[in-house]
Design an enzyme around this catalytic site. Structure first.
Site, PDB file in Angstrom:
ATOM      1  N   GLY A 176       0.785  -1.223   0.000  1.00  0.00           N
ATOM      2  CA  GLY A 176       0.000   0.000   0.000  1.00  0.00           C
ATOM      3  C   GLY A 176       0.820   1.278   0.000  1.00  0.00           C
ATOM      4  O   GLY A 176       0.249   2.373  -0.109  1.00  0.00           O
ATOM      5  N   GLU A 177       2.142   1.198   0.123  1.00  0.00           N
ATOM      6  CA  GLU A 177       2.971   2.410   0.102  1.00  0.00           C
ATOM      7  C   GLU A 177       2.895   3.076  -1.272  1.00  0.00           C
ATOM      8  O   GLU A 177       2.780   2.415  -2.296  1.00  0.00           O
ATOM      9  CB  GLU A 177       4.420   2.066   0.433  1.00  0.00           C
ATOM     10  N   HIS A 232     -11.803  26.766   4.435  1.00  0.00           N
ATOM     11  CA  HIS A 232     -12.900  26.763   5.406  1.00  0.00           C
ATOM     12  C   HIS A 232     -12.794  27.947   6.362  1.00  0.00           C
ATOM     13  O   HIS A 232     -13.807  28.526   6.755  1.00  0.00           O
ATOM     14  CB  HIS A 232     -12.903  25.446   6.176  1.00  0.00           C
ATOM     15  N   ASP A 286     -25.252  29.375   8.901  1.00  0.00           N
ATOM     16  CA  ASP A 286     -24.806  29.608  10.283  1.00  0.00           C
ATOM     17  C   ASP A 286     -24.207  31.010  10.369  1.00  0.00           C
ATOM     18  O   ASP A 286     -24.036  31.704   9.363  1.00  0.00           O
ATOM     19  CB  ASP A 286     -23.788  28.550  10.738  1.00  0.00           C
ATOM     20  N   LYS A 329     -28.471  28.009  14.351  1.00  0.00           N
ATOM     21  CA  LYS A 329     -28.611  26.595  14.678  1.00  0.00           C
ATOM     22  C   LYS A 329     -27.697  26.208  15.831  1.00  0.00           C
ATOM     23  O   LYS A 329     -26.708  26.887  16.105  1.00  0.00           O
ATOM     24  CB  LYS A 329     -28.310  25.717  13.455  1.00  0.00           C
ATOM     25  N   ALA A 369     -24.567  16.642   4.484  1.00  0.00           N
ATOM     26  CA  ALA A 369     -25.775  17.353   4.009  1.00  0.00           C
ATOM     27  C   ALA A 369     -26.851  17.465   5.070  1.00  0.00           C
ATOM     28  O   ALA A 369     -27.984  17.840   4.764  1.00  0.00           O
ATOM     29  CB  ALA A 369     -26.334  16.720   2.733  1.00  0.00           C
ATOM     30  N   THR A 412     -26.919  19.639   7.714  1.00  0.00           N
ATOM     31  CA  THR A 412     -27.190  21.057   7.942  1.00  0.00           C
ATOM     32  C   THR A 412     -28.009  21.653   6.808  1.00  0.00           C
ATOM     33  O   THR A 412     -29.021  22.324   7.023  1.00  0.00           O
ATOM     34  CB  THR A 412     -25.871  21.832   8.090  1.00  0.00           C
TER      35      THR A 412
END
EC number: 2.7.6.1
Length: 321
Positions: free
Chosen positions: A45-46, A137, A179, A202, A234, A236
């Site tokens: 997996g490396e 964000h 929000d 909220k 999804a 919110t």
């Protein structure tokens, strides 16, 4: 559209596995072929990365959103940066349409990590010279870096779509923030659409669970457009849409830059009061089971312009608006 063929051969654009279609679109808009490289896995997996052309002395741009699976995408990026540095690239520029771990940007309670800062440190330590990001964000993530970062916005692309969309009464639009933290983003869209805003108050009892409490602003008989930066499960956005309808909104659209859309998101959107969900292609969405009400817009042109402006040492600030 930009150059049909970009002449300077010291500009290179490489794609990892995060969003190859977007990288191909960016390279096409710039007018150069994607750099030749391969991302494979060893049997355990490396990550194994091979750069299959010379990049000595080149200004290299790597297109890689760190979306699901975020840890895989992040390791691919870090290993690619190291490979480019050891291959004598002149500059290594990260084009990150979606910044994974961005929501862990502060200590909300005791003994929590600030993972957004850790990711910034890892990219810098690996050898990145610059980051081109889209709708972080939290804007303060720019300050987590000690290298230049260009922070582009998705609001103009989303706003232009609704401004040109037929069938919407432009006079009845109200832009809704889901929000209090998203009010600035909602205000930017509202200014572009010449519309008022409303705010949903909220309470979130635990992560990924939201409870709508109250709506601040006039939405009765209005066409509501909810805007957010990220839609994940999804919860919110669908609760917000139903609350708006219950309070008298005529119809509800929703939009975001980053469609994370994990877990029950597709089913919730399908079953919701949302008429159309407009997103960008900052994250590659699987086509299977994707709700018909999801409309995806491209950020390829925007990112391509940013790359060329950075490479040619021109101002990028014109793209922020």
């Amino acid at each position: 559209m930009m150059n049909s063929e970009y002449k300077n051969t010291s500009l290179k654009i490489f794609a990892l596995n995060g969003n190859k279609p977007l990288a191909e679109e960016i390279a096409k808009v710039v007018g150069i072929p994607l750099g030749k490289s391969s991302v494979k896995r060893f049997s355990d997996g490396e990550v194994q990365i091979n750069i299959e052309e010379s990049i000595r002395g080149c200004d290299v741009f790597i297109v890689q959103p760190t979306s699901n699976p975020v840890n895989e995408r992040l390791m691919e990026l870090l290993i690619m940066i190291d490979a480019l540095k050891r291959a004598s690239a002149e500059t290594i520029n990260i084009v990150m349409p979606y910044y994974g771990y961005a929501r862990q940007d502060r200590k909300a309670r005791s003994r929590e990590p600030i993972t957004a800062k850790l990711v910034a440190d890892m990219m810098e330590k690996a050898g990145a010279d610059r980051v081109i990001a889209l709708d972080l964000h939290a804007p303060q993530i720019q300050g987590f870096f000690n290298i230049p970062i260009d922070h582009l916005m998705g609001v103009p692309i989303l706003s232009d779509y609704f401004d040109a969309k037929e069938g919407i009464d432009k006079e009845s639009i109200v832009v809704v923030s889901p929000d209090h933290g998203g009010v600035t983003r909602a205000r930017k869209m509202a200014d572009r659409l010449k519309a008022p805003i409303a705010i949903i108050d909220k309470r979130r009892p635990k992560p990924n669970v939201a409870e709508v409490m109250n709506i601040v602003g006039d939405i009765n008989g209005k066409t509501a457009i909810i805007i957010d930066d990220i839609i994940d499960t999804a919860g919110t956005i669908t609760l917000a849409a139903q609350a708006l309808i219950d309070k008298g909104a005529k119809e509800v659209y929703a939009c975001c830059t980053h469609p994370v859309l994990s877990g029950p998101a597709y089913q919730r959107i399908d079953d919701s009061a949302i008429k159309e969900l407009v997103v960008t292609n900052s994250i590659l969405l699987p086509e299977e089971n994707k709700p018909a009400k999801i409309k995806q817009l491209s950020v390829g042109e925007l990112l391509a312009q940013a790359i060329v402006r950075v490479y040619e040492q021109e101002s990028v600030s014109i793209l922020f608006d």
